[in-house]
Design a protein around this motif. Structure first.
Motif, mmCIF file in Angstrom:
data_model
loop_
_atom_site.group_PDB
_atom_site.id
_atom_site.type_symbol
_atom_site.label_atom_id
_atom_site.label_comp_id
_atom_site.label_asym_id
_atom_site.label_seq_id
_atom_site.Cartn_x
_atom_site.Cartn_y
_atom_site.Cartn_z
ATOM 1 N N THR A 1 12.502 82.016 -8.164
ATOM 2 C CA THR A 1 12.533 81.166 -6.967
ATOM 3 C C THR A 1 11.124 80.744 -6.559
ATOM 4 O O THR A 1 10.876 79.580 -6.220
ATOM 5 C CB THR A 1 13.226 81.910 -5.810
ATOM 6 N N ALA A 2 10.187 81.695 -6.596
ATOM 7 C CA ALA A 2 8.806 81.387 -6.222
ATOM 8 C C ALA A 2 8.172 80.415 -7.210
ATOM 9 O O ALA A 2 7.434 79.496 -6.810
ATOM 10 C CB ALA A 2 7.989 82.673 -6.138
ATOM 11 N N ARG B 1 -0.025 80.535 -6.609
ATOM 12 C CA ARG B 1 -0.874 79.371 -6.332
ATOM 13 C C ARG B 1 -2.351 79.695 -6.522
ATOM 14 O O ARG B 1 -3.123 78.859 -6.996
ATOM 15 C CB ARG B 1 -0.595 78.875 -4.918
ATOM 16 N N GLU C 1 9.373 76.930 -6.474
ATOM 17 C CA GLU C 1 8.722 76.324 -5.311
ATOM 18 C C GLU C 1 7.268 75.969 -5.602
ATOM 19 O O GLU C 1 6.782 74.911 -5.184
ATOM 20 C CB GLU C 1 8.789 77.265 -4.102
ATOM 21 N N ALA C 2 6.563 76.842 -6.334
ATOM 22 C CA ALA C 2 5.164 76.586 -6.652
ATOM 23 C C ALA C 2 5.020 75.432 -7.627
ATOM 24 O O ALA C 2 3.995 74.743 -7.650
ATOM 25 C CB ALA C 2 4.506 77.847 -7.225
ATOM 26 N N TYR D 1 8.102 87.526 -0.455
ATOM 27 C CA TYR D 1 8.197 86.247 -1.160
ATOM 28 C C TYR D 1 6.947 85.393 -0.959
ATOM 29 O O TYR D 1 6.379 84.846 -1.919
ATOM 30 C CB TYR D 1 9.434 85.494 -0.668
ATOM 31 N N ASP D 2 6.482 85.276 0.282
ATOM 32 C CA ASP D 2 5.310 84.437 0.559
ATOM 33 C C ASP D 2 4.068 84.984 -0.131
ATOM 34 O O ASP D 2 3.181 84.217 -0.529
ATOM 35 C CB ASP D 2 5.072 84.330 2.066
ATOM 36 N N LEU E 1 4.281 83.935 -3.766
ATOM 37 C CA LEU E 1 4.034 82.498 -3.837
ATOM 38 C C LEU E 1 2.535 82.200 -3.725
ATOM 39 O O LEU E 1 1.981 81.397 -4.485
ATOM 40 C CB LEU E 1 4.808 81.782 -2.732
ATOM 41 N N THR E 2 1.870 82.892 -2.807
ATOM 42 C CA THR E 2 0.420 82.716 -2.647
ATOM 43 C C THR E 2 -0.327 83.151 -3.888
ATOM 44 O O THR E 2 -1.278 82.484 -4.334
ATOM 45 C CB THR E 2 -0.075 83.510 -1.427
#
Length: 494
Positions: free
Chosen positions: A322-323, A294, A326-327, A286-287, A290-291
């Motif tokens: 979900t990502a 971004r 959040e982003a 997930y991280d 997300l990275t």
């Protein structure tokens, strides 16, 4: 000159000013339309012909603002012409596969690689290098799985690519056995494989983009979104050259590059959302995703740049949505495929303002295999269309060619009928009208699902003239209805 396009008298690639008489410019509304210098310059009744312009009697046929395929892969589509079909219906067992690959090898120059496409494990299981060795011998061979996520190479190809050399820089998609030796399976490594092929001097013909351009023009397609991920500089140069010299007359939206050359000399190539391609069954953590979202926000001329996230599993879609939440979603963010999307996720995507580019053609081409192989719990939500629209998600159809047929009219039929190859409907409640599916193909490339592009003064002269009014064409969608195609004001198909 008066052109009657029921014959082939008019040349393609004509840049003459053109007057289209009695064209249906919107349902039930007919007018004359003048095209010059790449634009529509006039729409009206009984326009007076200008000396030197070509006059076409449209005979009431629909004039559309050019179809756009919102997701395909141009160089892969071109490569199909030089490749061996390795799956159903052409090939159904290992013996036939071996014959097809060996026959292709015999027709190529010594040392040239054999390229296979469309493999499915129903032919001979999940192939590895050793099975390919038995089928092919010592000629380097690479075979792509039908889903596009996997290449399988034989031992000759593995040796040339250096797959058995364990390196700290080796990408994780090189599958290895318990002894650390390559199995010949390369997962999600299209860009890496292309670079390695170039580095080792693999002999492969250059993709014939002119042939692809002509084929798309014959369908009435005037623009495409190339969704090839992490496009190599060589592929980008090839596409830009083909657009510049007219071999590829369609306008081009690119998802798989961070930037375009500063000296680009055409406005028919633009950057779209940045394509992100998580693996299907072992998604990025997930991280990590997300990275990547971004990071992608900072690429391209528009910052923050939207993203186009590949999602063909339920798990992948959950993680992606979900990502993105959040982003922070930006205008233009979209999901590619959304192959499994239940109502709860559709509602979440709608609330976030995400778009979807889907492929109803896969139902027509693979629906019986989906019923046999897919998780039964996924079947009610497979390649949804109507439910996404009902939830408020802007959704459009595309081909994903060459993984699906590039014929947009076949995609329209598939979206409407939802019939699998065996004639049994799959997800019939997800059917949409041919008119709805066509509207998606006529929507803006950067805003798929928004209002249709229109026929009006000042609009780009990317046009598709049909033999029949729109209502007739939508009743029986067929590429045979395409009478003439204009790209940038040029007649590229007649």
């Amino acid at each position: 000159m008066t052109a009657d396009t029921s014959s082939d008298e008019s040349p393609t690639q004509s840049a003459k000013p053109t007057l289209l008489r009695n064209a249906e410019v919107s349902p039930g509304h007919h007018a004359d339309v003048r095209v010059a210098s790449g634009r529509i310059v006039a729409v009206g009744n009984a326009l007076i012909s200008i000396r030197g312009e070509e006059v076409v009697n449209a005979r009431g046929g629909a004039l559309l603002p050019g179809l756009h395929d919102h997701h395909l892969h141009l160089t892969a589509l071109a490569a199909v012409e030089m490749s061996v079909a390795c799956g159903p219906p052409n090939v159904r067992d290992a013996a036939t596969l071996g014959v097809a690959l060996r026959n292709r090898a015999a027709a190529l120059p010594p040392g040239a690689w054999v390229r296979g496409i469309g493999y499915h494990e129903s032919v001979a299981g999940l192939l590895d290098r050793h099975q390919l060795d038995v089928l092919t011998g010592d000629r380097p061979v690479r075979v792509q799985h039908r889903g596009g996520a996997l290449w399988i190479v034989n031992s000759a190809a593995a040796a040339m690519l250096g797959l058995d050399t364990v390196s700290i820089d080796a990408p994780p998609g090189i599958e290895r056995d318990g002894a650390g030796r390559s199995t010949g399976r390369l997962w999600r490594l299209d860009g890496w494989l292309r670079r390695r092929l170039d580095a080792v001097g693999a002999v492969e013909p250059e993709p014939d983009l002119a042939r692809v351009g002509r084929r798309l023009a014959a369908y009435g397609i005037t623009g495409v979104t190339d969704a090839t991920p992490d496009m190599t500089p060589g592929t980008l140069r090839l596409l830009l050259s083909a657009v510049r010299d007219g071999r590829l007359p369609q306008s081009l939206l690119l998802l798989g590059v961070d930037s375009l050359p500063s000296d680009i000399s055409t406005d028919r190539v633009r950057l779209g959302p940045r394509k992100l391609l998580p693996p299907d069954h072992v998604p990025w953590p997930y991280d990590n995703l997300l990275t990547r979202i971004r990071t992608a926000r900072g690429t391209g001329p528009v910052v923050p740049r939207p993203v186009a996230v590949h999602c063909v599993t339920l798990e992948g879609l959950v993680v992606a949505v979900t990502a993105l939440e959040e982003a922070g979603v930006v205008p233009g963010d979209r999901i590619e495929h959304a192959a499994v999307a239940p109502p709860a996720l559709a509602a979440q995507m709608a609330a976030l303002g995400l778009r979807v580019v889907t492929q109803p053609g896969f139902v027509a081409e693979r629906g019986d295999a989906y019923r046999r192989d897919a998780d039964p719990g996924d079947l009610p939500y497979l390649y949804p269309y109507a439910s996404l629209l009902s939830a408020g998600v802007p959704t459009v159809a595309s081909s994903d060619a060459p993984f699906g047929s590039p014929d947009p009219w076949a995609v329209l039929r598939a979206a409407r009928d939802r019939l699998a190859p065996d004639g049994v409907p799959l997800g019939p409640t997800e059917s949409v009208s041919a008119s709805t599916a066509l509207a998606g193909m006529l929507s803006p490339p950067l805003r798929p699902g928004d209002a249709l592009r229109s026929i009006g003064p000042g609009a780009p002269a990317d046009l598709c003239l049909l033999h029949a009014p729109r209502a007739v064409a939508l009743d029986e969608p067929s590429a045979d209805l395409v009478r003439m195609t204009f790209c940038d004001g040029r007649i590229v198909h007649v």
